[in-house]
Design a protein around this motif. Structure first.
Motif, mmCIF file in Angstrom:
data_model
loop_
_atom_site.group_PDB
_atom_site.id
_atom_site.type_symbol
_atom_site.label_atom_id
_atom_site.label_comp_id
_atom_site.label_asym_id
_atom_site.label_seq_id
_atom_site.Cartn_x
_atom_site.Cartn_y
_atom_site.Cartn_z
ATOM 1 N N SER A 186 2.709 11.641 -7.922
ATOM 2 C CA SER A 186 2.101 11.305 -8.757
ATOM 3 C C SER A 186 0.517 10.725 -8.052
ATOM 4 O O SER A 186 0.311 9.887 -8.199
ATOM 5 C CB SER A 186 2.689 10.031 -7.564
ATOM 6 N N GLY A 187 0.303 11.142 -6.558
ATOM 7 C CA GLY A 187 -1.115 11.477 -6.358
ATOM 8 C C GLY A 187 -1.700 9.740 -6.203
ATOM 9 O O GLY A 187 -2.415 9.769 -6.003
ATOM 10 N N GLY A 188 -0.272 8.769 -6.201
ATOM 11 C CA GLY A 188 -0.477 7.324 -5.331
ATOM 12 C C GLY A 188 -1.559 6.575 -6.526
ATOM 13 O O GLY A 188 -2.165 5.656 -6.325
ATOM 14 N N THR A 189 -1.057 7.278 -8.245
ATOM 15 C CA THR A 189 -1.749 7.012 -8.522
ATOM 16 C C THR A 189 -1.006 6.666 -10.152
ATOM 17 O O THR A 189 -0.818 5.774 -11.391
ATOM 18 C CB THR A 189 -3.125 7.316 -9.441
ATOM 19 N N ARG A 190 -0.065 7.687 -10.528
ATOM 20 C CA ARG A 190 0.349 7.841 -11.588
ATOM 21 C C ARG A 190 2.112 7.052 -11.828
ATOM 22 O O ARG A 190 2.324 7.240 -9.745
ATOM 23 C CB ARG A 190 0.321 9.572 -11.796
ATOM 24 N N MET A 203 12.555 8.824 -9.061
ATOM 25 C CA MET A 203 10.949 9.181 -9.832
ATOM 26 C C MET A 203 9.977 7.991 -7.979
ATOM 27 O O MET A 203 10.746 7.779 -6.895
ATOM 28 C CB MET A 203 10.649 7.810 -10.672
ATOM 29 N N ALA A 204 8.491 8.954 -8.659
ATOM 30 C CA ALA A 204 7.683 8.147 -7.189
ATOM 31 C C ALA A 204 6.752 7.581 -8.185
ATOM 32 O O ALA A 204 6.370 7.802 -8.640
ATOM 33 C CB ALA A 204 7.501 9.549 -6.952
ATOM 34 N N LEU A 205 6.507 6.124 -7.463
ATOM 35 C CA LEU A 205 4.925 5.669 -7.839
ATOM 36 C C LEU A 205 4.997 5.240 -6.589
ATOM 37 O O LEU A 205 5.485 4.362 -6.219
ATOM 38 C CB LEU A 205 5.530 4.591 -8.883
ATOM 39 N N PRO A 206 3.125 4.294 -7.020
ATOM 40 C CA PRO A 206 3.096 3.821 -5.888
ATOM 41 C C PRO A 206 3.371 2.049 -6.244
ATOM 42 O O PRO A 206 3.322 1.574 -7.153
ATOM 43 C CB PRO A 206 1.105 3.162 -6.226
ATOM 44 N N ALA A 207 3.673 1.186 -4.679
ATOM 45 C CA ALA A 207 3.703 0.153 -4.866
ATOM 46 C C ALA A 207 3.271 -0.877 -5.652
ATOM 47 O O ALA A 207 4.089 -1.480 -6.251
ATOM 48 C CB ALA A 207 4.278 0.005 -3.589
ATOM 49 N N ARG A 208 2.561 -1.017 -5.715
ATOM 50 C CA ARG A 208 1.568 -1.961 -6.145
ATOM 51 C C ARG A 208 1.571 -2.481 -7.968
ATOM 52 O O ARG A 208 1.508 -2.950 -8.579
ATOM 53 C CB ARG A 208 -0.211 -2.203 -5.971
ATOM 54 N N ASP A 268 0.688 -0.954 -0.452
ATOM 55 C CA ASP A 268 -0.101 -0.144 0.148
ATOM 56 C C ASP A 268 1.010 1.847 -0.190
ATOM 57 O O ASP A 268 0.551 2.423 0.639
ATOM 58 C CB ASP A 268 -0.805 -0.592 1.397
ATOM 59 N N GLY A 269 2.002 1.289 -0.281
ATOM 60 C CA GLY A 269 2.950 2.070 -0.371
ATOM 61 C C GLY A 269 3.144 3.172 -1.253
ATOM 62 O O GLY A 269 3.187 2.260 -2.495
ATOM 63 N N LEU A 270 3.430 4.587 -1.160
ATOM 64 C CA LEU A 270 4.017 4.972 -2.156
ATOM 65 C C LEU A 270 6.003 4.577 -2.019
ATOM 66 O O LEU A 270 6.546 5.382 -1.337
ATOM 67 C CB LEU A 270 4.147 6.600 -2.102
ATOM 68 N N VAL A 271 6.819 4.377 -3.583
ATOM 69 C CA VAL A 271 7.358 4.682 -3.260
ATOM 70 C C VAL A 271 8.650 5.718 -4.009
ATOM 71 O O VAL A 271 7.923 6.349 -4.784
ATOM 72 C CB VAL A 271 8.243 3.061 -4.198
#
Ligand code: UD1
Ligand code: CA
Length: 457
Positions: free
Chosen positions: A118-122, A170-175, A93-96
């Motif tokens: 990223s907004g947790g989706t991008r 970069m930043a992106l959701p772990a999933r 559930d993390g943002l990396v």
């Protein structure tokens, strides 16, 4: 990512442990991660792993909210391969936020903006336009839409003309990251698993890729060589100097100023050239620091003057210098030196683990260790406290208004009573009464008309 070798540093020390402003490169990166209130910081180590890990365990306080974890990458098969090793350590559930251990000066607000992008989706990429993009991964766009990153060695001539490059951050959701990492291959010019290939997967999967572009090259500057390390050090120092000057600190020459830690200054502080400040230092209103001083871990109260070539380091215990005190030139204040207001410490005087009350003076060539010195004491040139018996340290107490003559040895434990005087050249082994004159040296003998021996013919 801190597994790379850093061949061009030509050093035994792993690259990420090389120091910028006195702190290992990777520790700057971890400090930034802590400022983001990250749940955990996963450090990927490989080259010199044990050394990097123990250095960071020692440096990072265990109390921080950002839990420190290590994963090892051995052998090092590229940035994508590095991230593959970290997969088990990344919460679904993390943002990396992916950072490089050799890029020390990224600011937390820049990363906050990247996280927001990223907004947790991008997939959000930190990018920058460089006049010379040689060596970097280029950002390929279709219209405005980011399509891919192509590494310099894999890029065509047209692609190499692109000046917008990937910063390595970069930043992106772990999933999203995890399945993309599983799809990487090493079919490219370097035979490496490129993390940057995940951009293509994002586009193919219909996940939006956004580039957050900054203009400040210092924030994404990486270190590969001693020359680059020195250049970044100077740029960073100049920024710190400018920030202090904006607060009103007067630096004689911002190009000859070094801060390796935290410096808090009151109003009207003046600092001459070639001074180095390290650890935690606080300078009160109107403090003046002369040229060529090294000052670490201490608090200097308002109006004190530190004359040139003074060395102060409080280490863990600290040093405090009282209001209006005069220190130096060529003085040395060591851990536990606590000087009250208007104390004078002159040239070649060393003070360690000692308190000096208001107005006490030791102006020339002296040592005060493990001593308690009263108000207005005058401590003569060449005098020392013999605080160490070869096994244990003992205290010397010099009460108020005492006058210690020149070249005295005070053998601790010993107390010189208030208002007393110790004659020059005395070796004092027993405590003295208040008001007494104590003299402990061979009595002078003078032989009248004494003829010196003559040389034989
Ligand atoms: C990488 C990017 C490139 C970008 C550049 C920015 C890739 C494939 N390319 O290139 O697009 O423009 O950074 O500086 O990611 N590392 C490991 N394990 C490895 C390899 C590297 O931990 O197997 C670490 C290094 O220690 C370093 C970071 O990853 O901290 C970046 O590695 P580096 O070799 O400098 O990347 P570049 O090839 O320059
Ligand atoms: Ca590389």
């Amino acid at each position: 990512m801190a597994a790379g070798k850093g061949t061009r540093m030509k050093s035994r020390l792993p690259k990420v442990l090389q120091r910028l402003a006195g702190v290992p490169l990777v520790q700057h990166v971890l400090a930034t991660a802590a400022r983001l209130h990250a749940r955990s910081a996963v450090v990927i180590t490989g080259h010199g792993a044990a050394q990097v890990e123990s250095a960071l365990w020692a440096a990072v306080p265990s109390s921080t909210e950002t839990a420190l974890q290590f994963v090892r990458q051995d052998p090092q098969l590229g940035t994508g391969h590095a991230l593959q090793q970290a997969v088990p350590a990344l919460a679904d559930d993390g943002l990396v936020v992916i950072l490089s251990g050799d890029v020390p000066l990224t600011q937390a607000d820049t990363l906050q903006a990247l996280i927001a992008a990223s907004g947790g989706t991008r997939l959000a990429l930190l990018t920058i336009e460089l006049a010379d993009p040689t060596g970097y991964g280029r950002i390929l766009r279709h219209g405005v839409q980011v399509q891919a990153i192509v590494e310099h060695k894999d890029a065509s001539m047209e692609e190499r003309a692109i000046r917008e490059v990937y910063s390595g951050i970069m930043a992106l959701p772990a999933r999203l990251l995890k399945p993309w990492l599983a799809r990487l291959d090493n079919h490219n010019a370097q035979g490496e698993y490129y993390l940057t290939d995940i951009v293509k997967f994002a586009v193919a999967d219909g996940v939006e890729v956004v580039a957050h572009t900054i203009e400040d090259a210092l924030q994404v500057a990486g270190i590969n060589s001693p020359v680059q390390l020195a250049e970044l050090e100077r740029s960073h120092q100049l920024r710190q100097a400018q920030a202090l000057m904006e607060q009103g600190v007067r630096l004689q020459d911002p190009a000859r100023f070094d801060l390796r830690g935290q410096l808090d200054c009151g109003q009207d502080v003046e600092i001459d050239v070639n001074c180095i400040f390290a650890g935690q230092v606080s300078l009160g209103d109107g403090v003046r620091v002369g040229a060529n001083c090294v000052i670490a871990n201490c608090t200097i109260a308002a109006g004190a003057v530190i004359h040139p070539f003074t060395h102060i380091d409080g280490e863990k215990q600290g040093v405090s210098v009282g209001e209006g005190a005069l220190i130096g030139p060529f003085a040395r204040l060591r851990p536990g030196a606590q000087l009250a207001a208007e104390v004078h410490i002159g040239n070649f005087v060393e003070v360690k683990n000692s308190t000096l009350a208001k107005g006490a003076k030791a102006n020339h060539l002296a040592y005060l260790g493990d001593a308690t010195v009263g108000e207005r004491v005058n401590y003569g040139a060449g005098s020392i406290t013999a605080n160490y018996d070869g096994a244990n340290k003992h205290r010397t107490v010099i009460e108020a208004d005492v006058h210690i003559g020149s070249n005295c040895v005070l053998i601790a434990p010993v107390t010189i009573g208030a208002g007393g005087t110790v004659g020059g050249g005395s070796t004092i082994t027993k405590s003295t009464e208040p008001g007494a004159l104590s003299v402990a040296r061979g009595k002078q003998v003078s032989i009248a008309h004494w003829a010196r021996p003559q040389k034989k013919k």
